[in-house]
Design a protein around this motif. Sequence first.
Motif, PDB file in Angstrom:
ATOM      1  N   ALA A   4       0.820  -1.213   0.000  1.00 40.56           N
ATOM      2  CA  ALA A   4       0.000   0.000   0.000  1.00 40.56           C
ATOM      3  C   ALA A   4       0.854   1.263   0.000  1.00 40.56           C
ATOM      4  O   ALA A   4       0.408   2.316  -0.422  1.00 40.56           O
ATOM      5  CB  ALA A   4      -0.936   0.012   1.200  1.00 40.56           C
ATOM      6  N   MET A  28      -7.192   5.996  -4.880  1.00 42.41           N
ATOM      7  CA  MET A  28      -7.027   4.576  -4.591  1.00 42.41           C
ATOM      8  C   MET A  28      -5.880   4.363  -3.600  1.00 42.41           C
ATOM      9  O   MET A  28      -6.010   3.627  -2.624  1.00 42.41           O
ATOM     10  CB  MET A  28      -6.760   3.787  -5.868  1.00 42.41           C
ATOM     11  CG  MET A  28      -6.553   2.301  -5.624  1.00 42.41           C
ATOM     12  SD  MET A  28      -6.047   1.417  -7.097  1.00 42.41           S
ATOM     13  CE  MET A  28      -4.400   2.099  -7.343  1.00 42.41           C
ATOM     14  N   LYS A  29      -4.755   5.021  -3.843  1.00 40.29           N
ATOM     15  CA  LYS A  29      -3.602   4.885  -2.947  1.00 40.29           C
ATOM     16  C   LYS A  29      -3.922   5.426  -1.550  1.00 40.29           C
ATOM     17  O   LYS A  29      -3.525   4.842  -0.552  1.00 40.29           O
ATOM     18  CB  LYS A  29      -2.391   5.604  -3.519  1.00 40.29           C
ATOM     19  CG  LYS A  29      -1.891   4.993  -4.793  1.00 40.29           C
ATOM     20  CD  LYS A  29      -0.540   4.421  -4.557  1.00 40.29           C
ATOM     21  CE  LYS A  29      -0.016   3.845  -5.852  1.00 40.29           C
ATOM     22  NZ  LYS A  29       0.579   2.549  -5.615  1.00 40.29           N
ATOM     23  N   ARG A  31      -6.860   5.557  -0.143  1.00 41.59           N
ATOM     24  CA  ARG A  31      -7.782   4.606   0.490  1.00 41.59           C
ATOM     25  C   ARG A  31      -7.040   3.358   0.959  1.00 41.59           C
ATOM     26  O   ARG A  31      -7.219   2.900   2.089  1.00 41.59           O
ATOM     27  CB  ARG A  31      -8.881   4.221  -0.500  1.00 41.59           C
ATOM     28  CG  ARG A  31      -9.886   3.216   0.062  1.00 41.59           C
ATOM     29  CD  ARG A  31     -10.763   2.605  -1.003  1.00 41.59           C
ATOM     30  NE  ARG A  31      -9.944   1.738  -1.845  1.00 41.59           N
ATOM     31  CZ  ARG A  31      -9.937   1.775  -3.177  1.00 41.59           C
ATOM     32  NH1 ARG A  31     -10.684   2.640  -3.826  1.00 41.59           N
ATOM     33  NH2 ARG A  31      -9.168   0.960  -3.874  1.00 41.59           N
ATOM     34  N   ASP A  32      -6.206   2.805   0.109  1.00 41.18           N
ATOM     35  CA  ASP A  32      -5.532   1.546   0.421  1.00 41.18           C
ATOM     36  C   ASP A  32      -4.456   1.689   1.495  1.00 41.18           C
ATOM     37  O   ASP A  32      -4.213   0.765   2.258  1.00 41.18           O
ATOM     38  CB  ASP A  32      -4.927   0.940  -0.836  1.00 41.18           C
ATOM     39  CG  ASP A  32      -5.977   0.447  -1.816  1.00 41.18           C
ATOM     40  OD1 ASP A  32      -7.179   0.393  -1.450  1.00 41.18           O
ATOM     41  OD2 ASP A  32      -5.606   0.131  -2.957  1.00 41.18           O
ATOM     42  N   SER A  33      -3.800   2.845   1.542  1.00 41.15           N
ATOM     43  CA  SER A  33      -2.709   3.027   2.503  1.00 41.15           C
ATOM     44  C   SER A  33      -3.174   3.623   3.819  1.00 41.15           C
ATOM     45  O   SER A  33      -2.505   3.486   4.830  1.00 41.15           O
ATOM     46  CB  SER A  33      -1.630   3.936   1.910  1.00 41.15           C
ATOM     47  OG  SER A  33      -2.117   5.267   1.801  1.00 41.15           O
ATOM     48  N   ASP A  34      -4.308   4.318   3.795  1.00 41.88           N
ATOM     49  CA  ASP A  34      -4.822   5.030   4.962  1.00 41.88           C
ATOM     50  C   ASP A  34      -3.817   6.042   5.503  1.00 41.88           C
ATOM     51  O   ASP A  34      -3.725   6.280   6.701  1.00 41.88           O
ATOM     52  CB  ASP A  34      -5.259   4.056   6.054  1.00 41.88           C
ATOM     53  CG  ASP A  34      -6.185   4.712   7.071  1.00 41.88           C
ATOM     54  OD1 ASP A  34      -6.968   5.598   6.678  1.00 41.88           O
ATOM     55  OD2 ASP A  34      -6.112   4.356   8.259  1.00 41.88           O
TER      56      ASP A  34
END
Length: 73
Positions: A4, A28-29, A31-34
């Motif tokens: 992520a 997207m990044k 969201r996925d990495s938080d």
Amino acid sequence: MIDARAALLYNGAMLPNDPYILLSAVNMKLRDSDLPLDELCSDEDTSADEVKGKLAKIGYFYDETRRTFAAMQ
């Protein structure tokens, strides 16, 4: 599996030039990495101000509370 925290790359290339593809890739990044935008960009030697500027041109702003780019109203 893709980490992520992987570089802000799109299919192995630099950030997309198309602002709408950039919007999708960055959200997207995020969201996925938080991670907050500044930290995500810092980790990858990318300027958060540059990303914000490109997306502002198409009517999007970074919502720090939601950690996403959203449409300006």
